[in-house]
Design a protein around this motif. Sequence first.
Motif, short mmCIF file in Angstrom:
data_model
loop_
_atom_site.label_atom_id
_atom_site.label_comp_id
_atom_site.label_asym_id
_atom_site.label_seq_id
_atom_site.Cartn_x
_atom_site.Cartn_y
_atom_site.Cartn_z
N TYR B 207 -8.58 -1.82 9.70
CA TYR B 207 -8.87 -0.90 8.75
C TYR B 207 -8.07 -1.46 7.26
O TYR B 207 -6.70 -1.35 7.26
CB TYR B 207 -8.99 0.09 8.93
N PRO B 208 -7.96 -0.48 6.25
CA PRO B 208 -7.19 -0.46 5.12
C PRO B 208 -6.01 -0.02 5.80
O PRO B 208 -5.83 2.02 6.61
CB PRO B 208 -7.50 0.15 3.66
N PHE B 210 -4.72 3.55 4.63
CA PHE B 210 -4.85 4.83 4.33
C PHE B 210 -5.76 5.36 5.53
O PHE B 210 -5.33 6.75 6.31
CB PHE B 210 -5.09 5.41 2.98
N VAL B 211 -6.53 4.20 6.41
CA VAL B 211 -7.18 5.21 7.31
C VAL B 211 -6.44 4.60 8.52
O VAL B 211 -6.17 5.24 9.64
CB VAL B 211 -9.31 4.10 7.20
#
Lengths: 263, 276
Positions: B207-208, B210-211
Amino acid sequence: MIKPYLAIAKKSFQNNLAYRADYYAGLINTLILIFVNIAIWKAIYGEDGSYDGVQLKIVLTYIVLGFLMQSFFIMDDYFIQNKITNGLISSDLLKPISFRMLVFSYNLGAAGFKILMNLIPAIFISLLFFEFLPPFSMSMFVFFILSLCLGYLVLYCLNFIVWVTAFWFYQTFSLVTIKDALIAVLSGALIPLWFMPTWLYNFIKMTPFDSIYYIPITIYLGQTPSNEILTVLLKQVLWIALLTVIGHFIWKAATKKLVVQGG
Amino acid sequence: MDKIRPYTKIELLKILFMFFKMNLKSMLEYKFDRFFIALAIFVREMVSIVIMFLILTRFVTIGGWTIHEMFFLYSFLFLSYSIFVFFFTGIRDFDDMVYQGSLDRYLIRPLGLIFQVVSARIDFTATIGHGAVGIILFLYTYKTVGIVWDFKSITYYASALIGGAIIQAALFMISSCFSFWTIRTVNLRNLIFFNCRRFAGYPISFYPGFVQKLLIFIVPFAFVSYFPAQYFLRKPDLSMFWSGYLYLTPLIGVAMFALVYMFWRMGLKRYSSAGN
């Protein structure tokens, strides 16, 4: 003739308005599901989508469309069951309208609500943040919309058969949950069916499941050759007819069986 | 008037056992129904597993993770959730208890509230449904992902599972704190909890950023599945994170629970019944 049903649909639409928290939740759920699945498919194809750049975009569009459709294909699985357990079914059956049409209008009203409040915002957000191919062509888009409506009806007829079992079981949680699981796996809502093993793909082709999500989405993507469009649409119609007939007989048996609880 | 003698440890254990027996009996009263509910939960949870299986039979690996490694990671999620519902059903259903006023019944009994909340309810069907998925995944993978099951690894494994269960209990308890102020947060809680859980079924490195941060610092599901699994698997994407995270699961569980428990006590002090 149609007036009372329109009133029911409108009422069901308005009922949904009262549960504002639910529709925020529905919208956020849809967006997160799309987000998670895009991340996973990107991980499958690797950093730059090098497996085949075009194919990744098709898969991502498939996944986004699948979840957008699911956001308003969700129906109230316990409407009939609740009518039976609280006894309202008896007064509904006495009304000079068809109970089956009442259930259908109720669901249609709720679907209208979801299209307006969940689907449309979700489409806008998806267009902004997710990779999303436009429809293959204008005519395919028209066929897609038609096939989408047929897909909704296939799902509805299938659901109706499960809902009516409430006349025998009273609590249908288990059956409804298992039905949802089967649909989730077999309808192509979560994974493009072309990735499935051949034997499973061939099996699904003989069931009504691919009519729900897979057929509309592949039409949108232009993967159904234009000379086959009518065949797949006809297949959807035939499933609707067959499931309606089955639903009709189960309904007849159910109303004979009806035992209303309480005085 | 005689002062009420506090219960001894043995008596408390007896009460615990009696609650357990009552719950079991009430389940067996409808064993046919309950069996099908547990089966339905099992089937529902298997959907994501089947989808993952189908994807991996086609693509072999996702981000360098094989099917066995993915399933091993996923098994943490199911097993710890199963432990959580077995011990903390009461915390899961706490909002309802306040809402329906059954909390008041607990308050007038000469027993600690948290003791009753934890012991009085056991959702066997959810425990079995989730537990069965977890056990299947574990049995499928525990030999093939290259783990030497010695004392050290078994100790780590057990503490990670328990830590994961406590983290989830603490997350649920945050929302039950609000119910003392008669703020209903069940919908919000389910939204946050089950969506974050959805993320945690796959390695968070997919995931990116921030996730990933969300799952490490705010709703720490990374410590329920990803880091415990990585302790054993050591996949290269671990280099994205501080290696100390591998050992923090039980610590975070206990710290979170202690913190939330303090907040919960505060709420209890100012609680006034919703009833008449």
